[in-house]
Enzyme design. Structure first.
Site, PDB file in Angstrom:
ATOM      1  N   TYR A 109     -16.960  43.981  -4.167  1.00 43.73           N
ATOM      2  CA  TYR A 109     -15.683  44.367  -4.770  1.00 43.73           C
ATOM      3  C   TYR A 109     -15.044  43.189  -5.496  1.00 43.73           C
ATOM      4  O   TYR A 109     -15.078  42.073  -5.015  1.00 43.73           O
ATOM      5  CB  TYR A 109     -14.724  44.858  -3.687  1.00 43.73           C
ATOM      6  CG  TYR A 109     -13.376  45.246  -4.250  1.00 43.73           C
ATOM      7  CD1 TYR A 109     -13.198  46.490  -4.836  1.00 43.73           C
ATOM      8  CD2 TYR A 109     -12.309  44.355  -4.229  1.00 43.73           C
ATOM      9  CE1 TYR A 109     -11.971  46.839  -5.373  1.00 43.73           C
ATOM     10  CE2 TYR A 109     -11.083  44.705  -4.770  1.00 43.73           C
ATOM     11  CZ  TYR A 109     -10.918  45.946  -5.343  1.00 43.73           C
ATOM     12  OH  TYR A 109      -9.708  46.299  -5.883  1.00 43.73           O
ATOM     13  N   TRP A 111     -12.549  41.911  -9.312  1.00 44.80           N
ATOM     14  CA  TRP A 111     -12.135  42.149 -10.691  1.00 44.80           C
ATOM     15  C   TRP A 111     -13.009  41.475 -11.736  1.00 44.80           C
ATOM     16  O   TRP A 111     -12.895  41.772 -12.907  1.00 44.80           O
ATOM     17  CB  TRP A 111     -10.693  41.685 -10.867  1.00 44.80           C
ATOM     18  CG  TRP A 111      -9.714  42.787 -10.693  1.00 44.80           C
ATOM     19  CD1 TRP A 111      -9.599  43.628  -9.631  1.00 44.80           C
ATOM     20  CD2 TRP A 111      -8.702  43.178 -11.633  1.00 44.80           C
ATOM     21  NE1 TRP A 111      -8.564  44.505  -9.843  1.00 44.80           N
ATOM     22  CE2 TRP A 111      -8.000  44.249 -11.067  1.00 44.80           C
ATOM     23  CE3 TRP A 111      -8.303  42.722 -12.887  1.00 44.80           C
ATOM     24  CZ2 TRP A 111      -6.933  44.881 -11.707  1.00 44.80           C
ATOM     25  CZ3 TRP A 111      -7.244  43.347 -13.523  1.00 44.80           C
ATOM     26  CH2 TRP A 111      -6.572  44.418 -12.937  1.00 44.80           C
TER      27      TRP A 111
HETATM   28  N1  LIG Z   1      -2.600  40.284   1.384  1.00 44.64           N
HETATM   29  C1  LIG Z   1      -2.944  40.919   0.275  1.00 44.64           C
HETATM   30  N2  LIG Z   1      -4.227  40.904  -0.128  1.00 44.64           N
HETATM   31  C2  LIG Z   1      -4.579  41.540  -1.260  1.00 44.64           C
HETATM   32  C3  LIG Z   1      -3.629  42.210  -2.052  1.00 44.64           C
HETATM   33  C4  LIG Z   1      -2.284  42.221  -1.603  1.00 44.64           C
HETATM   34  O1  LIG Z   1      -1.389  42.814  -2.246  1.00 44.64           O
HETATM   35  N3  LIG Z   1      -1.979  41.546  -0.454  1.00 44.64           N
HETATM   36  N4  LIG Z   1      -4.018  42.840  -3.198  1.00 44.64           N
HETATM   37  C5  LIG Z   1      -5.385  43.335  -3.236  1.00 44.64           C
HETATM   38  C6  LIG Z   1      -5.760  43.812  -4.563  1.00 44.64           C
HETATM   39  S1  LIG Z   1      -4.771  45.030  -5.239  1.00 44.64           S
HETATM   40  C7  LIG Z   1      -6.871  43.403  -5.206  1.00 44.64           C
HETATM   41  S2  LIG Z   1      -7.356  44.225  -6.634  1.00 44.64           S
HETATM   42  C8  LIG Z   1      -7.716  42.329  -4.668  1.00 44.64           C
HETATM   43  C9  LIG Z   1      -8.277  41.398  -5.743  1.00 44.64           C
HETATM   44  O2  LIG Z   1      -9.361  40.706  -5.257  1.00 44.64           O
HETATM   45  P1  LIG Z   1     -10.506  40.154  -6.212  1.00 44.64           P
HETATM   46  O3  LIG Z   1     -10.745  41.090  -7.338  1.00 44.64           O
HETATM   47  O4  LIG Z   1     -11.664  39.798  -5.369  1.00 44.64           O
HETATM   48  O5  LIG Z   1      -9.812  38.828  -6.771  1.00 44.64           O
HETATM   49  P2  LIG Z   1     -10.154  37.899  -8.015  1.00 44.64           P
HETATM   50  O6  LIG Z   1      -9.467  36.611  -7.770  1.00 44.64           O
HETATM   51  O7  LIG Z   1      -9.832  38.610  -9.280  1.00 44.64           O
HETATM   52  O8  LIG Z   1     -11.711  37.673  -7.864  1.00 44.64           O
HETATM   53  C10 LIG Z   1     -12.604  37.755  -8.897  1.00 44.64           C
HETATM   54  C11 LIG Z   1     -13.654  36.661  -8.711  1.00 44.64           C
HETATM   55  O9  LIG Z   1     -14.683  36.908  -9.657  1.00 44.64           O
HETATM   56  C12 LIG Z   1     -15.032  35.680 -10.306  1.00 44.64           C
HETATM   57  N5  LIG Z   1     -15.533  36.045 -11.645  1.00 44.64           N
HETATM   58  C13 LIG Z   1     -14.843  36.267 -12.774  1.00 44.64           C
HETATM   59  N6  LIG Z   1     -15.658  36.588 -13.788  1.00 44.64           N
HETATM   60  C14 LIG Z   1     -16.913  36.579 -13.285  1.00 44.64           C
HETATM   61  C15 LIG Z   1     -18.207  36.853 -13.836  1.00 44.64           C
HETATM   62  O10 LIG Z   1     -18.351  37.195 -14.996  1.00 44.64           O
HETATM   63  N7  LIG Z   1     -19.276  36.748 -12.994  1.00 44.64           N
HETATM   64  C16 LIG Z   1     -19.153  36.383 -11.687  1.00 44.64           C
HETATM   65  N8  LIG Z   1     -20.251  36.323 -10.950  1.00 44.64           N
HETATM   66  N9  LIG Z   1     -17.945  36.114 -11.147  1.00 44.64           N
HETATM   67  C17 LIG Z   1     -16.844  36.223 -11.926  1.00 44.64           C
HETATM   68  C18 LIG Z   1     -13.767  34.874 -10.338  1.00 44.64           C
HETATM   69  O11 LIG Z   1     -14.080  33.493 -10.457  1.00 44.64           O
HETATM   70  C19 LIG Z   1     -13.119  35.271  -9.013  1.00 44.64           C
HETATM   71  O12 LIG Z   1     -13.469  34.393  -7.972  1.00 44.64           O
HETATM   72  O13 LIG Z   1      -6.977  41.557  -3.719  1.00 44.64           O
HETATM   73  C20 LIG Z   1      -6.429  42.375  -2.688  1.00 44.64           C
HETATM   74  N10 LIG Z   1      -5.895  41.536  -1.631  1.00 44.64           N
HETATM   75  N1  LIG Z   2       0.450  38.801 -12.724  1.00 47.00           N
HETATM   76  C1  LIG Z   2      -0.345  39.636 -12.025  1.00 47.00           C
HETATM   77  N2  LIG Z   2      -0.258  40.969 -12.227  1.00 47.00           N
HETATM   78  C2  LIG Z   2      -1.033  41.815 -11.508  1.00 47.00           C
HETATM   79  C3  LIG Z   2      -1.998  41.338 -10.579  1.00 47.00           C
HETATM   80  C4  LIG Z   2      -2.067  39.929 -10.372  1.00 47.00           C
HETATM   81  O1  LIG Z   2      -2.851  39.430  -9.562  1.00 47.00           O
HETATM   82  N3  LIG Z   2      -1.238  39.124 -11.111  1.00 47.00           N
HETATM   83  N4  LIG Z   2      -2.809  42.238  -9.910  1.00 47.00           N
HETATM   84  C5  LIG Z   2      -2.965  43.581 -10.476  1.00 47.00           C
HETATM   85  C6  LIG Z   2      -3.519  44.512  -9.492  1.00 47.00           C
HETATM   86  S1  LIG Z   2      -5.172  44.391  -9.123  1.00 47.00           S
HETATM   87  C7  LIG Z   2      -2.819  45.510  -8.933  1.00 47.00           C
HETATM   88  S2  LIG Z   2      -3.586  46.605  -7.899  1.00 47.00           S
HETATM   89  C8  LIG Z   2      -1.378  45.683  -9.203  1.00 47.00           C
HETATM   90  C9  LIG Z   2      -0.656  45.861  -7.895  1.00 47.00           C
HETATM   91  O2  LIG Z   2       0.589  46.409  -8.066  1.00 47.00           O
HETATM   92  P1  LIG Z   2       1.579  46.416  -6.840  1.00 47.00           P
HETATM   93  O3  LIG Z   2       0.853  46.643  -5.574  1.00 47.00           O
HETATM   94  O4  LIG Z   2       2.687  47.346  -7.130  1.00 47.00           O
HETATM   95  O5  LIG Z   2       2.094  44.892  -6.914  1.00 47.00           O
HETATM   96  P2  LIG Z   2       2.698  43.884  -5.841  1.00 47.00           P
HETATM   97  O6  LIG Z   2       3.204  42.734  -6.638  1.00 47.00           O
HETATM   98  O7  LIG Z   2       1.720  43.575  -4.793  1.00 47.00           O
HETATM   99  O8  LIG Z   2       3.899  44.676  -5.213  1.00 47.00           O
HETATM  100  C10 LIG Z   2       5.002  45.070  -5.992  1.00 47.00           C
HETATM  101  C11 LIG Z   2       6.269  44.863  -5.223  1.00 47.00           C
HETATM  102  O9  LIG Z   2       6.401  45.790  -4.169  1.00 47.00           O
HETATM  103  C12 LIG Z   2       7.384  45.270  -3.286  1.00 47.00           C
HETATM  104  N5  LIG Z   2       7.158  45.759  -1.937  1.00 47.00           N
HETATM  105  C13 LIG Z   2       6.321  45.263  -1.011  1.00 47.00           C
HETATM  106  N6  LIG Z   2       6.390  45.995   0.127  1.00 47.00           N
HETATM  107  C14 LIG Z   2       7.299  46.950  -0.106  1.00 47.00           C
HETATM  108  C15 LIG Z   2       7.827  48.020   0.684  1.00 47.00           C
HETATM  109  O10 LIG Z   2       7.450  48.241   1.818  1.00 47.00           O
HETATM  110  N7  LIG Z   2       8.743  48.810   0.082  1.00 47.00           N
HETATM  111  C16 LIG Z   2       9.187  48.613  -1.182  1.00 47.00           C
HETATM  112  N8  LIG Z   2      10.071  49.463  -1.675  1.00 47.00           N
HETATM  113  N9  LIG Z   2       8.725  47.608  -1.927  1.00 47.00           N
HETATM  114  C17 LIG Z   2       7.795  46.803  -1.413  1.00 47.00           C
HETATM  115  C18 LIG Z   2       7.232  43.775  -3.314  1.00 47.00           C
HETATM  116  O11 LIG Z   2       8.486  43.165  -3.397  1.00 47.00           O
HETATM  117  C19 LIG Z   2       6.344  43.530  -4.504  1.00 47.00           C
HETATM  118  O12 LIG Z   2       6.806  42.504  -5.371  1.00 47.00           O
HETATM  119  O13 LIG Z   2      -0.858  44.535  -9.863  1.00 47.00           O
HETATM  120  C20 LIG Z   2      -1.637  44.133 -10.978  1.00 47.00           C
HETATM  121  N10 LIG Z   2      -0.900  43.151 -11.725  1.00 47.00           N
HETATM  122 MO   LIG Z   3      -5.687  45.674  -7.298  1.00 43.28          MO
END
Ligand SMILES: Nc1nc2c(c(=O)[nH]1)N[C@H]1C(S)=C(S)[C@@H](COP(=O)(O)OP(=O)(O)OC[C@H]3O[C@@H](n4cnc5c(=O)[nH]c(N)nc54)[C@H](O)[C@@H]3O)O[C@H]1N2
Ligand SMILES: Nc1nc2c(c(=O)[nH]1)N[C@H]1C(S)=C(S)[C@@H](COP(=O)(O)OP(=O)(O)OC[C@H]3O[C@@H](n4cnc5c(=O)[nH]c(N)nc54)[C@H](O)[C@@H]3O)O[C@H]1N2
Ligand SMILES: [Mo]
Length: 766
Positions: A109, A111
């Site tokens: 998994y 991005w």
């Molecule tokens: N506590 C907590 N944890 C969370 C979240 C949260 O809200 N709270 N959010 C979750 C969410 S929504 C998401 S989507 C995940 C994201 O989790 P990930 O998608 O695993 O996070 P990234 O840092 O985007 O990791 C992408 C990795 O791919 C590598 N990469 C980039 N391009 C390439 C390529 O072309 N080839 C190869 N081999 N590698 C490459 C980058 O160097 C990087 O290390 O995290 C989740 N974890």
């Molecule tokens: N700059 C930047 N943008 C991103 C990403 C990133 O890594 N960097 N990741 C992308 C990805 S993969 C995803 S999935 C989306 C995720 O999108 P979201 O999951 O919506 O993003 P978050 O920033 O984790 O959370 C949004 C806000 O929800 C609020 N929140 C947390 N818990 C609660 C709760 O219990 N109740 C309420 N009402 N609010 C709460 C927090 O204050 C937080 O700032 O964002 C995307 N956009």
């Molecule tokens: Mo995500």
């Protein structure tokens, strides 16, 4: 002088030029609000964090037993490509030969990077399918609970939600937008695959200029753009369902709910009303009851409930709400609340899931398909819900529940990862470390020495997109970009495609994997999908070479017709929802029949799960998306580094909570709970509700002691603190968004953060 060449990233289209050892970046001229994340890109060209040569963990090189228990604590030796390929090919042959594809985990998994061909997940899945298949993962960390609950109550996830309400409709028609979890502008910076225009700010301002009002329900004030002056309801994290029930209660008690809509378009409302009014359990879900739980004043709840029916009201629920214990409930209850207002399907009203969470959600959909690399068939039926990876590795054979099925975890011998960072994204990192010590072999392709790379046996250096040609395109984005190579590969890095092709060669599968095509041939071939559809639709359909020379291509969009929600509203018998009843399921017999105690037949309030170990940790920690990077990507980039304080990730804390603990602005602090601890640097801020702190995800995990079972992260990765449990038996989604902790000033010697390199390597002893 080298010319500027077009390129693209998940956080924006841009052009770049490499000159005199420096990478210059210019945002795309069409982008009204380019993302500051572009500032992280130049470091790709010279950071000591980059992986320059293949490397093998020392214990692994020493043969069997391979000291798997040392993963995360062992040194690495740099080796030749040939030696690394040979080892990987031998391990794959052994594991597939002795145990079959059910022993290989290829969920991988993550991005990775923008670009349709060099998309690491597509590449790895294609490669493993050529070898015989793999155990996969389903759903995402983003949306684990919503992806399972929405199909039960509204219809297919990718057809219904997210797509029914557009920014144009909001600008045109919404009068009241009630945003649970907000629409943080930082989040709309990003969209998977790319985003050429950042329009959220401008669309919301347009709505405001017409007179729309915004209500932000969130523990953080800056979850809505400041200039829109949203009314802020600073809620206790994890309690939105209680607030929604309180609102629903006022609607019913005051006869403000739309009975006609409920009768016509939904099933099971009466069962739900019995619960709401306490006929079922003797407990009224009144505003008084709700207020006690969620911390929003009774009068505020009543006033808001009364304001909603009279206006064109849109309810949005962010991803974050469902990335938590019982995460199915706020999504389901948000839909029920919108149904009670009777506005689902009206222009700019009703319900939208995750609007604003990603930059292209709410834009019109493309009218043509995008280039996609074929992955062949995977004959293995075993899978895990994506966030159950540590459970799987720690408990092979154990039973688990998922969406009405009872399944068993497979026995994984080999883990292969390309394009994701589990030591960023997974919860309870100490537990994940033990899990990563279980398999016999772990192979990782990475461009940088992330913590995941440092837990692998074989680390293969991958290029970043800047080092290769690709096609940039994403759903709901008008521009297709010719992503041209800007710099030469760093060190001996290779594209994932080249790496897999070479290993396939060792296994006699080169032709199967590559179909005898170079990457350039693949780009032209994949482009054909879109070109043919353009031609068939009577649109401008240039040949690949023409597109490549021009640097970009504008794609046609579909009409904004309100999607399936509008059609259903107009004529529910001609356009039924794809649910068992054809209607919105306020009560789901299917879910009720699963018999789960943590997700029953209608949305409900479930009290928070108690912390493990019985100790009480007073503060909520919101672990949300970082504004200064995409997840953990390019944490070594200039923009991300510029936000660190004393080298640590910033932690925001309410001044009252800080004062109670003698914490001053800029202090290094230690956060801890029963699972782990980390350092961070305090920023005092009134934008954070009292009792809540915020530490974004993505600081690279760096343990204070690599050999310890319970290491402290000295940098500020909140996943050392989060809990590794599923949302419920229904979806088993990630619950990492919020956890409970205590914090104190850190008074020890401050260890230096060294995770961004340079890496030191062991010498080979012959
Ligand atoms: N506590 C907590 N944890 C969370 C979240 C949260 O809200 N709270 N959010 C979750 C969410 S929504 C998401 S989507 C995940 C994201 O989790 P990930 O998608 O695993 O996070 P990234 O840092 O985007 O990791 C992408 C990795 O791919 C590598 N990469 C980039 N391009 C390439 C390529 O072309 N080839 C190869 N081999 N590698 C490459 C980058 O160097 C990087 O290390 O995290 C989740 N974890
Ligand atoms: N700059 C930047 N943008 C991103 C990403 C990133 O890594 N960097 N990741 C992308 C990805 S993969 C995803 S999935 C989306 C995720 O999108 P979201 O999951 O919506 O993003 P978050 O920033 O984790 O959370 C949004 C806000 O929800 C609020 N929140 C947390 N818990 C609660 C709760 O219990 N109740 C309420 N009402 N609010 C709460 C927090 O204050 C937080 O700032 O964002 C995307 N956009
Ligand atoms: Mo995500």
């Amino acid at each position: 002088m080298n010319p500027f060449k077009p390129h693209s990233s998940h956080w924006g289209a841009f052009s770049g030029r490499y000159e005199n050892g420096r990478l210059e970046i210019r945002p795309h001229p069409c982008d009204p609000h380019p993302s500051p994340l572009l500032g992280n890109l130049p470091a790709i060209a010279d950071s000591p964090a980059r992986i320059r040569r293949p490397a093998i963990r020392r214990g692994r090189l020493e043969g069997r037993p391979c000291h798997a228990e040392k993963r995360g604590a062992d040194d690495y030796l740099e080796v030749s490509w040939l030696e690394a390929e040979d080892l990987v090919a031998k391990e794959l042959r052994r594991v597939y030969g002795d145990f079959g594809p059910r022993a290989v985990f290829g969920g991988s998994y993550g991005w990775s990077s923008a670009g349709r061909f060099h998309h690491a997940q597509s590449q790895i899945h294609r490669f493993l399918n050529v070898l015989g298949g793999y155990v996969r993962s389903v759903n995402t960390y983003s949306s684990g609970a919503a992806m399972v609950i929405i199909p039960h109550v509204l219809g297919p996830y990718d057809q219904f939600d997210r797509k029914s309400v557009t920014w144009d409709a909001i600008e045109r028609s919404s009068e009241l937008v009630l945003a649970f979890g907000g629409m943080a502008i930082k989040n709309a910076d990003v969209h998977g695959g790319g985003i050429s225009q950042h329009i959220v700010r401008q669309k919301l301002s347009g709505a405001q200029a017409r007179g729309a009002r915004f209500m932000l329900v969130s523990p953080l004030k800056d979850d809505f753009p400041a200039e829109l002056n949203a009314d802020w309801l600073p809620i206790v994290p994890g309690t939105d369902v209680a607030l929604m029930l309180g609102l629903a209660h006022v609607l019913v008690s005051e006869g403000l709910h739309d009975r006609q809509f409920l009768d016509h378009y939904t099933v099971g409302y009466d069962r739900f009303e019995d619960y709401l009014l306490g006929r079922a359990d003797g407990l009224q879900k009144s505003p008084e009851w709700a207020s006690e739980i969620c911390g929003v004043k009774v009068e505020v709840i009543k006033k808001l409930a009364r304001a909603m029916p009279g206006a064109r009201t849109l309810i949005t629920v962010s991803h974050s709400l469902q990335r938590a214990d019982y995460g199915e409930q706020p999504v389901w209850m948000g839909i029920v609340l919108a149904a009670m207002l009777g506005q689902i399907g009206l222009d700019g009203g009703g319900f939208s899931y995750s609007l604003g969470a990603l930059g292209n959600i709410g834009k019109r959909q493309l009218a043509v398909p995008l280039p996609t690399l074929g992955q062949f068939q995977n004959p293995v039926t075993d899978f895990i819900p994506v966030a159950r990876i540590a459970d799987m590795l720690l408990s092979p054979g154990e039973e688990f529940h998922y969406n009405g099925q009872t399944l068993r975890y497979p026995d994984i011998r080999l883990v292969y990862w390309a394009g994701g960072n589990p030591f960023h994204h997974h919860q309870d990192i100490n537990r994940l470390r033990s899990a990563f010590r279980r398999p016999e072999t772990i192979i990782v392709h990475e461009s940088a020495w992330t913590s995941t790379a440092r837990h692998a046996d074989v680390v293969l250096p991958a290029t970043t997109t800047l080092e290769r040609d690709d096609i940039g395109a994403a759903d709901r984005d008008e521009l297709m970009i010719a992503m041209k190579k800007l710099i030469e590969p760093i060190g001996e890095a290779r594209d994932d495609y080249q790496i897999f092709a070479a290993i396939a060669g060792h296994l006699g599968k080169y032709e199967d994997f590559t179909e005898n095509s170079t990457s350039t041939q693949w780009l032209a071939f994949l482009f054909e999908t879109t070109r043919k559809a353009l031609a068939a639709g009577g649109h401008d359909a240039p040949a690949f070479e023409e597109f490549w020379d021009k640097g970009e291509l504008r794609l046609p969009l579909q009409l904004d017709d309100g999607g399936p929600a509008r059609a259903f509203r107009r004529d529910p018998s001609a356009y039924p929802l794809q649910t068992p009843s054809g209607k919105i399921e306020i009560f789901s017999q299917t879910i009720e029949d699963f018999g789960y105690d943590d997700c029953r037949g209608h949305p409900q309030w479930y009290s928070p799960r108690p912390e493990t170990g019985g100790r009480f940790y007073p503060l909520h920690l919101v672990c949300n998306q970082p504004h200064q990077r995409l997840h953990s990507q390019l944490d070594y980039g200039q923009f991300s580094l510029s936000t660190k304080i004393k080298g640590r990730e910033p932690l925001r804390i309410n001044p009252a909570d800080a004062a109670a603990r003698g914490i001053l602005d800029g202090d290094v602090v230690r956060l801890f709970n029963g699972r782990g601890s980390c350092l961070a640097a305090a920023i005092l801020s009134d934008d954070v509700r009292q009792g809540v702190m915020q530490l974004a995800t993505g600081a690279w995990f760096e343990p204070d002691d690599v050999t310890a079972d319970h290491a402290m992260c000295i940098h500020g990765n909140p996943n050392i603190l989060t809990r590794d449990v599923g949302t419920s038996k229904l979806a088993q989604g990630c619950t990492g968004q919020v956890t409970k902790v205590e914090v104190e000033r850190f008074s020890g010697d401050l260890p230096a953060v060294k995770i961004f390199g340079p890496m030191t390597f062991a010498e080979r002893v012959e």
